[in-house]
Design a protein around this motif. Structure first.
Motif, mmCIF file in Angstrom:
data_model
loop_
_atom_site.group_PDB
_atom_site.id
_atom_site.type_symbol
_atom_site.label_atom_id
_atom_site.label_comp_id
_atom_site.label_asym_id
_atom_site.label_seq_id
_atom_site.Cartn_x
_atom_site.Cartn_y
_atom_site.Cartn_z
ATOM 1 N N SER A 44 33.369 51.111 34.800
ATOM 2 C CA SER A 44 33.648 51.548 36.178
ATOM 3 C C SER A 44 33.460 53.056 36.309
ATOM 4 C CB SER A 44 35.067 51.185 36.580
ATOM 5 O OG SER A 44 35.327 49.848 36.287
ATOM 6 N N HIS A 72 41.504 53.200 37.592
ATOM 7 C CA HIS A 72 40.855 53.101 36.279
ATOM 8 C C HIS A 72 39.529 53.837 36.272
ATOM 9 C CE1 HIS A 72 39.102 50.208 38.915
ATOM 10 N NE2 HIS A 72 38.216 49.807 38.029
ATOM 11 N N SER A 115 45.872 47.369 41.699
ATOM 12 C CA SER A 115 44.872 47.415 42.775
ATOM 13 C C SER A 115 45.513 47.251 44.144
ATOM 14 C CB SER A 115 43.864 46.277 42.590
ATOM 15 O OG SER A 115 43.233 46.373 41.339
ATOM 16 N N ASP A 144 34.856 47.051 45.564
ATOM 17 C CA ASP A 144 34.654 45.805 46.309
ATOM 18 C C ASP A 144 35.608 44.717 45.822
ATOM 19 O OD1 ASP A 144 32.856 46.113 43.991
ATOM 20 O OD2 ASP A 144 32.244 44.071 44.428
ATOM 21 N N ALA A 146 38.802 45.311 44.770
ATOM 22 C CA ALA A 146 40.112 45.630 45.358
ATOM 23 C C ALA A 146 40.099 45.504 46.881
ATOM 24 C CB ALA A 146 40.544 47.025 44.944
ATOM 25 N N MET A 175 31.060 43.826 41.352
ATOM 26 C CA MET A 175 31.890 43.349 40.251
ATOM 27 C C MET A 175 33.348 43.667 40.529
ATOM 28 S SD MET A 175 29.923 42.284 37.649
ATOM 29 C CE MET A 175 30.964 42.400 36.196
ATOM 30 N N SER A 176 34.213 42.743 40.144
ATOM 31 C CA SER A 176 35.615 43.087 39.941
ATOM 32 C C SER A 176 35.636 43.382 38.435
ATOM 33 C CB SER A 176 36.477 41.891 40.357
ATOM 34 O OG SER A 176 37.838 42.168 40.232
ATOM 35 N N ILE A 177 36.502 42.752 37.631
ATOM 36 C CA ILE A 177 36.279 42.880 36.177
ATOM 37 C C ILE A 177 35.127 41.935 35.823
ATOM 38 C CG2 ILE A 177 37.240 42.445 33.889
ATOM 39 C CD1 ILE A 177 39.936 43.396 34.910
ATOM 40 N N LYS A 280 27.784 49.131 37.785
ATOM 41 C CA LYS A 280 28.852 49.248 36.796
ATOM 42 C C LYS A 280 28.226 49.460 35.412
ATOM 43 C CE LYS A 280 33.401 47.256 36.267
ATOM 44 N NZ LYS A 280 34.435 46.465 36.921
ATOM 45 N N HIS A 295 34.517 46.893 30.815
ATOM 46 C CA HIS A 295 35.427 47.310 31.901
ATOM 47 C C HIS A 295 36.587 48.070 31.247
ATOM 48 C CE1 HIS A 295 37.741 47.081 35.640
ATOM 49 N NE2 HIS A 295 38.762 46.902 34.848
ATOM 50 N N GLY A 340 41.590 37.260 39.463
ATOM 51 C CA GLY A 340 40.624 38.285 39.035
ATOM 52 C C GLY A 340 40.619 38.561 37.544
ATOM 53 N N MET A 341 41.264 37.712 36.736
ATOM 54 C CA MET A 341 41.333 38.014 35.309
ATOM 55 C C MET A 341 40.917 36.823 34.439
ATOM 56 S SD MET A 341 42.771 41.045 35.779
ATOM 57 C CE MET A 341 43.178 41.572 34.149
ATOM 58 N N ILE A 363 41.573 39.525 43.278
ATOM 59 C CA ILE A 363 42.778 40.306 42.937
ATOM 60 C C ILE A 363 43.842 40.018 43.997
ATOM 61 C CG2 ILE A 363 43.627 42.569 42.250
ATOM 62 C CD1 ILE A 363 40.708 43.467 41.981
ATOM 63 N N GLU A 365 47.341 38.244 43.562
ATOM 64 C CA GLU A 365 48.383 37.534 42.814
ATOM 65 C C GLU A 365 49.328 36.773 43.736
ATOM 66 O OE1 GLU A 365 47.483 40.680 42.323
ATOM 67 O OE2 GLU A 365 46.720 40.719 40.265
ATOM 68 N N ARG A 393 53.534 41.631 41.744
ATOM 69 C CA ARG A 393 53.021 41.539 43.111
ATOM 70 C C ARG A 393 53.405 40.216 43.766
ATOM 71 N NH1 ARG A 393 48.494 44.739 44.465
ATOM 72 N NH2 ARG A 393 49.438 46.768 44.293
ATOM 73 N N HIS A 425 51.059 49.527 33.670
ATOM 74 C CA HIS A 425 50.574 48.280 33.095
ATOM 75 C C HIS A 425 51.544 47.605 32.118
ATOM 76 C CE1 HIS A 425 46.945 49.442 35.057
ATOM 77 N NE2 HIS A 425 46.250 48.437 34.563
#
Ligand SMILES: Cc1ncc(C[n+]2csc(CCOP(=O)(O)OP(=O)(O)O)c2C)c(N)n1
Length: 631
Positions: A44, A72, A115, A144, A146, A175-177, A280, A295, A340-341, A363, A365, A393, A425
């Motif tokens: 990123s 990040h 995010s 994009d 977030a 891309m997200s992750i 990215k 990432h 998103g994970m 993203i 939750e 969240r 985190h």
């Protein structure tokens, strides 16, 4: 001038434009060298080098506000605001944090890590400026990925009714992750055609202009059609309906064009959105090729991207993915959800094997938790996997949607515990909330076998269950676990000393090492794998306390509100009960690697053994022959 000479944003602004390309290259080299050594977010940051340089050339962070979403991707900003040396010690105790941090620099205008907060916070800054008659610019930079956060959309919905001067930069790398998901992402991908549209527009305009007599008139007519055509080709309608003037799409790696456009945009009025297309991992062959892997990464060889230390084979994430695949084959109502994970939670293999039973909601939750609850209400058996810290969240949704209605959703919380990315985190607060939720059970496995057994048990339950576990090694802590029984702990070792060390989750591995160390010093303690946090094995602990033992609870969670607190509250009726809680303090933990933090807070094997020595030196607690109150 080199990057080392940029000691403040003014130095960059004073740099002649012809020296910027060399600076950009230098920044990329610094990014790769530092992340290769310390680990961190690479792809990123490589993608926003030109964008960040352009932002700092146009805006003056002494009076203008720049807020990065998630944060990040703020490494370049850190380098350009006088923190190059600290950046080279990224995520170390004496170095930079991995995210914007108000305590670290006056140029980090807002602390982030999760995010979807930047637009809201920037809008707060803009409203405050408007109230106090200021004239600084406020810029939010949103990816994009977030953009799809509910909170980002809530904030965007509020911009035009709150302020008349706001700049939102949409950093669109598709891309997200992992590759971005959702309808908004599809809407943004129309930009590909948008580029063709721009070329087509330029071609038409010059061709028409050359037509004798009617050419100029035709051109005016065509420009009237232009805005209608734009709606067809570009994602303008969405933003313009929300009151944001759409500018773009811009090539995020064309520094002169970016700088010139941002300068023009800074002089415009009204809420505006600048759509910037970036790549990215830009400029680094392995990061461009594998943006998901790079990432966030552990240290690697800067020449080829090979990780310096192989990742452990047995992790809780891989165990989750593997067990869920088996469970789904046995019961097709079992579906998996992530926010998103997919890679981080180990669900990507499940997604490949059973695409129709897998949902990546982006993203989001909170939405994921309510969505899972809906699936459960309709008779499916949803398993939602997210990181513990981000699950916060969704806290109200877990309570409101799953717990109140007693719906059998399994929430798997990965990265539960202290991590390398710092306070935003660490997954060390959530149990304090879960413990107040009715109908919710909380389980914490010691290793991959425990996790598999817990999942198998959880899918048979008729209420929501949280299963939380940390990053990294999940290798077995014992050759053979006791069969998992609801609400029961497992005694891993029994000793003659009046100490029972209750380890929560993976802390069992640390507890066993501490017991081993104590054994070499002639002390044999009892080690218990708590397994259940809610409902925990109060009977066993009560017996130990009544026998005059001191119970030491050890958890990778904040001591306030965690397992130790639950145990103490539940057994407050035991007179002279000695329950000593080991875990993290209720504080913003300092920057630094996990091993450093464990050392600093005496949570190493040696630190725990020392604490136990101290407890044994105190006069013994008096054993109770029977409980003073009826059970
Ligand atoms: C609430 C929350 N959920 C998940 C994450 C994990 N996460 C960090 S960056 C990221 C992807 C962000 O994508 P995007 O906004 O497009 O930024 P990019 O990395 O592509 O520049 C995710 C999911 C997070 N930081 N916060």
């Amino acid at each position: 001038m080199s990057i080392a000479d940029i000691t403040s944003p003014d130095d960059l602004r004073a740099l002649p434009a012809d020296q910027l390309p060399a600076l950009v290259e230098e920044i990329r080299a610094e990014l790769i060298a530092t992340v290769a050594k310390q680990g961190g977010h690479l792809a990123s940051n490589l993608g926003v080098v030109e964008l960040t340089v352009a932002l700092h050339c146009v805006f003056d962070v002494r009076k203008d506000i720049i807020i990065f979403d998630t944060g990040h991707q703020s490494y370049v900003h850190k380098m350009l605001t006088g923190r190059l040396d600290a950046f080279r010690k990224l995520r170390q105790a004496d170095g930079c944090t991995g995210f914007p941090n108000r305590a670290e620099s006056p140029f980090d205008h807002f602390g982030v890590g999760h995010s979807g907060t930047a637009v809201s916070a920037a809008l707060g800054y803009a409203a405050a400026r408007d109230r106090t008659g200021g004239n600084g610019k406020v810029v939010a930079i949103l990816g994009d990925g977030a953009l799809g956060c509910g909170s980002s959309l809530e904030a965007i919905n509020n911009i035009a009714v709150t302020t008349r001067d706001f700049i939102l930069i949409l950093n669109d790398n598709k891309m997200s992750i992992s590759p971005n998901v959702g309808a908004l992402s599809r809407c943004l991908s129309r930009v590909i055609s948008g580029r063709s549209y721009n070329r087509f527009k330029v071609f038409c305009a010059s061709a028409v202009q050359r037509i004798p007599m009617i050419g100029p008139r035709l051109r005016t007519w065509i420009s009237r059609l232009d805005s209608a055509a734009k709606q067809l080709f570009l994602p303008t309608a969405f933003f313009e309906e929300l009151g944001l003037r759409y500018i773009g799409p811009l090539d995020g790696h064309d520094l002169p064009q970016l700088t010139a456009t941002l300068r023009r945009v800074s002089h415009l009025h009204g809420p505006r959105l600048v759509h910037v297309l970036t790549v990215k991992g830009k400029g680094c062959h392995f990061a461009e090729k594998k943006p998901t892997c790079f990432h966030g990464t552990a240290p690697f060889d800067p020449h080829n991207g090979d990780l310096l230390q192989p990742t452990p084979k047995a992790t809780f994430s891989t165990a989750l993915g593997k067990t869920l695949r088996t469970l789904h084959q046995e019961d097709q109502r079992i579906v998996a959800i992530t926010a998103g994970m997919p890679e981080g939670t180990g669900l990507h293999e499940f997604a490949k094997a059973f695409p129709n039973a897998f949902y990546d909601v982006g993203i989001a939750e909170a939405h994921a938790a309510a969505f899972a609850s809906g699936l459960a209400a309709a008779g499916q058996r949803p398993v939602m996997a997210v990181y513990a810290s981000f699950s916060q969240r969704a806290a109200d949704y877990v309570f409101h949607d799953a717990c109140l209605q007693e719906l059998p959703v399994i929430f798997c919380l990965d990265r539960a515990g202290v991590v390398a990315d710092g306070p935003t985190h660490h997954g060390i607060q959530d149990v304090a909330f879960w413990r107040a939720c009715p109908n919710l059970a909380v389980l914490q496995p010691a290793d991959q076998d425990d996790l598999a057994a817990m999942l198998r048990l959880a899918v048979t339950r008729r209420h929501p269950v949280v299963i939380r576990y940390p990053a990294g090694n999940a290798a077995p802590v014992t050759a053979q676990h006791h069969p998992l029984e609801w609400g029961k702990a497992e005694t891993l070792e029994s000793g003659s000393a009046p100490i029972a060390l209750w380890a929560v989750g993976r802390e069992a591995a640390v507890a066993l090492q501490a017991a081993e160390l104590l054994r070499t010093q002639g002390i044999a303690i009892t080690v218990v794998n708590a397994r259940f946090t809610i409902p925990f094995d109060a009977d066993l602990m009560r017996r130990q306390l009544n026998d005059g033992m001191t119970v030491v609870t050890l958890e990778d969670h904040c001591v306030e509100g965690g397992f130790g607190s639950i145990a103490r509250d539940s057994l407050a009726d035991v007179p002279d009960a000695r329950i000593v809680k080991l875990g993290w303090p209720r504080a913003v933990l300092p920057n630094g690697p996990v091993a450093y933090l464990r050392q600093r807070f005496s949570l190493t094997t040696a630190g725990i053994a020392e604490t136990i020595h101290g407890l044994l030196a105190r006069p013994p607690a008096s054993p109770q022959s029977k409980p003073p109150f009826p059970a």
